[in-house]
Design a protein around this motif. Sequence first.
Motif, mmCIF file in Angstrom:
data_model
loop_
_atom_site.group_PDB
_atom_site.id
_atom_site.type_symbol
_atom_site.label_atom_id
_atom_site.label_comp_id
_atom_site.label_asym_id
_atom_site.label_seq_id
_atom_site.Cartn_x
_atom_site.Cartn_y
_atom_site.Cartn_z
ATOM 1 N N GLU A 58 0.758 -1.099 0.218
ATOM 2 C CA GLU A 58 -0.014 -0.052 -0.056
ATOM 3 C C GLU A 58 0.895 1.265 0.051
ATOM 4 O OE1 GLU A 58 -3.586 1.907 2.577
ATOM 5 O OE2 GLU A 58 -2.857 -0.053 3.079
ATOM 6 N N ALA A 59 1.963 1.259 0.850
ATOM 7 C CA ALA A 59 2.767 2.447 0.806
ATOM 8 C C ALA A 59 3.529 2.429 -0.335
ATOM 9 C CB ALA A 59 3.624 2.139 2.063
ATOM 10 N N LEU A 60 3.887 1.529 -0.994
ATOM 11 C CA LEU A 60 4.760 1.717 -2.282
ATOM 12 C C LEU A 60 3.833 2.051 -3.539
ATOM 13 C CD1 LEU A 60 6.776 -1.624 -2.278
ATOM 14 C CD2 LEU A 60 7.709 0.514 -1.711
ATOM 15 N N LEU A 61 2.526 1.876 -3.455
ATOM 16 C CA LEU A 61 1.796 2.182 -4.767
ATOM 17 C C LEU A 61 1.183 3.465 -4.186
ATOM 18 C CD1 LEU A 61 -0.542 -1.089 -4.946
ATOM 19 C CD2 LEU A 61 1.423 -0.329 -6.561
ATOM 20 N N ASP A 62 1.237 4.050 -3.022
ATOM 21 C CA ASP A 62 0.855 5.446 -2.643
ATOM 22 C C ASP A 62 2.042 6.397 -3.237
ATOM 23 O OD1 ASP A 62 -1.036 7.492 -1.078
ATOM 24 O OD2 ASP A 62 1.118 7.614 -0.161
ATOM 25 N N LYS A 63 3.114 5.874 -3.089
ATOM 26 C CA LYS A 63 4.260 6.656 -3.370
ATOM 27 C C LYS A 63 4.424 6.991 -4.736
ATOM 28 C CE LYS A 63 9.022 7.590 -2.455
ATOM 29 N NZ LYS A 63 10.446 7.043 -1.893
ATOM 30 N N ILE A 64 4.520 5.727 -5.430
ATOM 31 C CA ILE A 64 4.618 5.683 -6.966
ATOM 32 C C ILE A 64 3.442 6.209 -7.888
ATOM 33 C CG2 ILE A 64 5.295 4.197 -8.557
ATOM 34 C CD1 ILE A 64 7.252 2.976 -6.641
ATOM 35 N N VAL A 65 2.214 5.797 -7.350
ATOM 36 C CA VAL A 65 1.176 5.884 -8.305
ATOM 37 C C VAL A 65 0.379 7.131 -7.833
ATOM 38 C CG1 VAL A 65 -1.117 5.328 -8.964
ATOM 39 C CG2 VAL A 65 0.896 3.346 -8.713
ATOM 40 N N ALA A 66 -0.085 7.457 -6.501
ATOM 41 C CA ALA A 66 -0.709 8.640 -6.018
ATOM 42 C C ALA A 66 0.230 9.760 -5.862
ATOM 43 C CB ALA A 66 -1.342 8.196 -4.812
ATOM 44 N N ARG A 67 1.284 9.734 -5.398
ATOM 45 C CA ARG A 67 2.125 10.727 -5.355
ATOM 46 C C ARG A 67 3.027 11.106 -6.353
ATOM 47 N NH1 ARG A 67 5.065 9.123 0.071
ATOM 48 N NH2 ARG A 67 6.325 10.914 -0.361
ATOM 49 N N ARG A 68 2.945 10.062 -7.360
ATOM 50 C CA ARG A 68 3.814 10.227 -8.629
ATOM 51 C C ARG A 68 5.281 10.530 -8.237
ATOM 52 N NH1 ARG A 68 -0.189 10.296 -12.324
ATOM 53 N NH2 ARG A 68 1.302 10.740 -14.179
ATOM 54 N N ARG A 69 5.970 9.930 -7.454
ATOM 55 C CA ARG A 69 7.336 9.775 -7.164
ATOM 56 C C ARG A 69 7.960 8.586 -7.722
ATOM 57 N NH1 ARG A 69 8.842 12.269 -2.180
ATOM 58 N NH2 ARG A 69 10.829 11.130 -2.732
ATOM 59 N N GLY A 70 9.047 8.486 -7.516
ATOM 60 C CA GLY A 70 9.929 7.177 -7.912
ATOM 61 C C GLY A 70 10.565 6.646 -6.482
ATOM 62 N N GLY A 71 11.868 6.017 -6.567
ATOM 63 C CA GLY A 71 12.162 5.420 -5.645
ATOM 64 C C GLY A 71 13.546 4.575 -5.925
ATOM 65 N N PHE A 72 14.150 4.188 -4.975
ATOM 66 C CA PHE A 72 15.076 2.908 -5.216
ATOM 67 C C PHE A 72 14.749 1.602 -5.360
ATOM 68 C CE2 PHE A 72 17.253 2.778 -0.746
ATOM 69 C CZ PHE A 72 16.032 2.490 -0.112
ATOM 70 N N CYS A 73 15.645 0.577 -5.413
ATOM 71 C CA CYS A 73 15.287 -0.616 -6.191
ATOM 72 C C CYS A 73 14.131 -1.265 -5.281
ATOM 73 C CB CYS A 73 16.496 -1.676 -6.109
ATOM 74 S SG CYS A 73 17.196 -2.101 -4.788
ATOM 75 N N TYR A 74 14.272 -1.240 -3.939
ATOM 76 C CA TYR A 74 13.264 -1.989 -3.004
ATOM 77 C C TYR A 74 11.842 -1.390 -3.556
ATOM 78 C CZ TYR A 74 17.665 -2.539 -0.562
ATOM 79 O OH TYR A 74 19.023 -2.888 -0.287
ATOM 80 N N GLU A 75 11.750 -0.138 -3.704
ATOM 81 C CA GLU A 75 10.529 0.498 -3.737
ATOM 82 C C GLU A 75 9.936 0.220 -5.276
ATOM 83 O OE1 GLU A 75 10.547 4.314 -1.226
ATOM 84 O OE2 GLU A 75 12.196 4.031 -2.546
ATOM 85 N N LEU A 76 10.890 0.499 -6.382
ATOM 86 C CA LEU A 76 10.172 0.548 -7.450
ATOM 87 C C LEU A 76 10.242 -1.050 -7.967
ATOM 88 C CD1 LEU A 76 13.131 2.910 -9.220
ATOM 89 C CD2 LEU A 76 10.447 3.407 -8.772
ATOM 90 N N ASN A 77 11.018 -1.871 -7.854
ATOM 91 C CA ASN A 77 10.690 -3.279 -7.942
ATOM 92 C C ASN A 77 9.596 -4.052 -7.082
ATOM 93 O OD1 ASN A 77 12.377 -3.652 -10.450
ATOM 94 N ND2 ASN A 77 14.039 -3.881 -9.218
ATOM 95 N N GLY A 78 9.519 -3.505 -5.925
ATOM 96 C CA GLY A 78 8.539 -3.847 -5.081
ATOM 97 C C GLY A 78 7.100 -3.537 -5.680
#
Length: 270
Positions: A58-78
Amino acid sequence: MDPQLPQTVDAYLERIGADRPARPDASALRELQLRHLVAVPFENLSIHLGEDIVLEDEALLDKIVARRRGGFCYELNGAFAVLLRALGFRVALLQARVHGDGGRLGIPYDHLALRVETDDGTGPWLADVGFGDHARRPLALDDRTDQEDPGGTFRIVPVPAGAGEDFGDLDVLCDGRPRLRLERRPRVPADFRAGAWYHRTSPDSHFTRAPVCSRCTDDGRITLTGRKLLTTVGTERHETSLGSDEEVLAAYREHFGVRLDRLPSNSDLR
């Protein structure tokens, strides 16, 4: 199934500019990986903004989809794993160690990559949207020959006997140089928490040294590190120095779609 997941998947596909694939085959996986790499930046800004990094769906989708951010490997591939599973792909999380300078291996759980199975009898595939400048297409995990990619010539080879690794580990080479040492045993997100903690806190981690935001373009790459904006098109490289804070914030918005109210700073490390 989470009742919000279908809407989240549609929003995720919109985020990366992709249509919902007709079937979870190799062609669809290639398209999804490329579009993800072009749309969603590889960035370590949370580390330099003092933000929590939470390795839960839920947190990963919120960051990348809802907040339109990126991240590093654990977040992006997760997050990519969540999307792929929702689209019918079979996905396993794999831990890898990065080959650094002089061939020195990074820590265990240094990197998170994905083993993906499709429904067309091809693969399995090594998919990765979280390594920065890397393969743009999924790599055939069981192929031991050269695999040509816009990011270079890749080859996946068994780790030599006596190298001190578990039997069955694989080295991923790019243009003849080892890049990743991959373990084939499936893992769960919680296994990567220690690696993520190390990379967000240790002075020995390159992620704590400076804020970086980078993504693929159709013909190269664009990267903002500190106050320097680097663009490459083919073999041509151009560097622009940004002066004011507002110029830097505008560059985050214009080139990466990342909207910040203040600059990332090493003073926010914790």
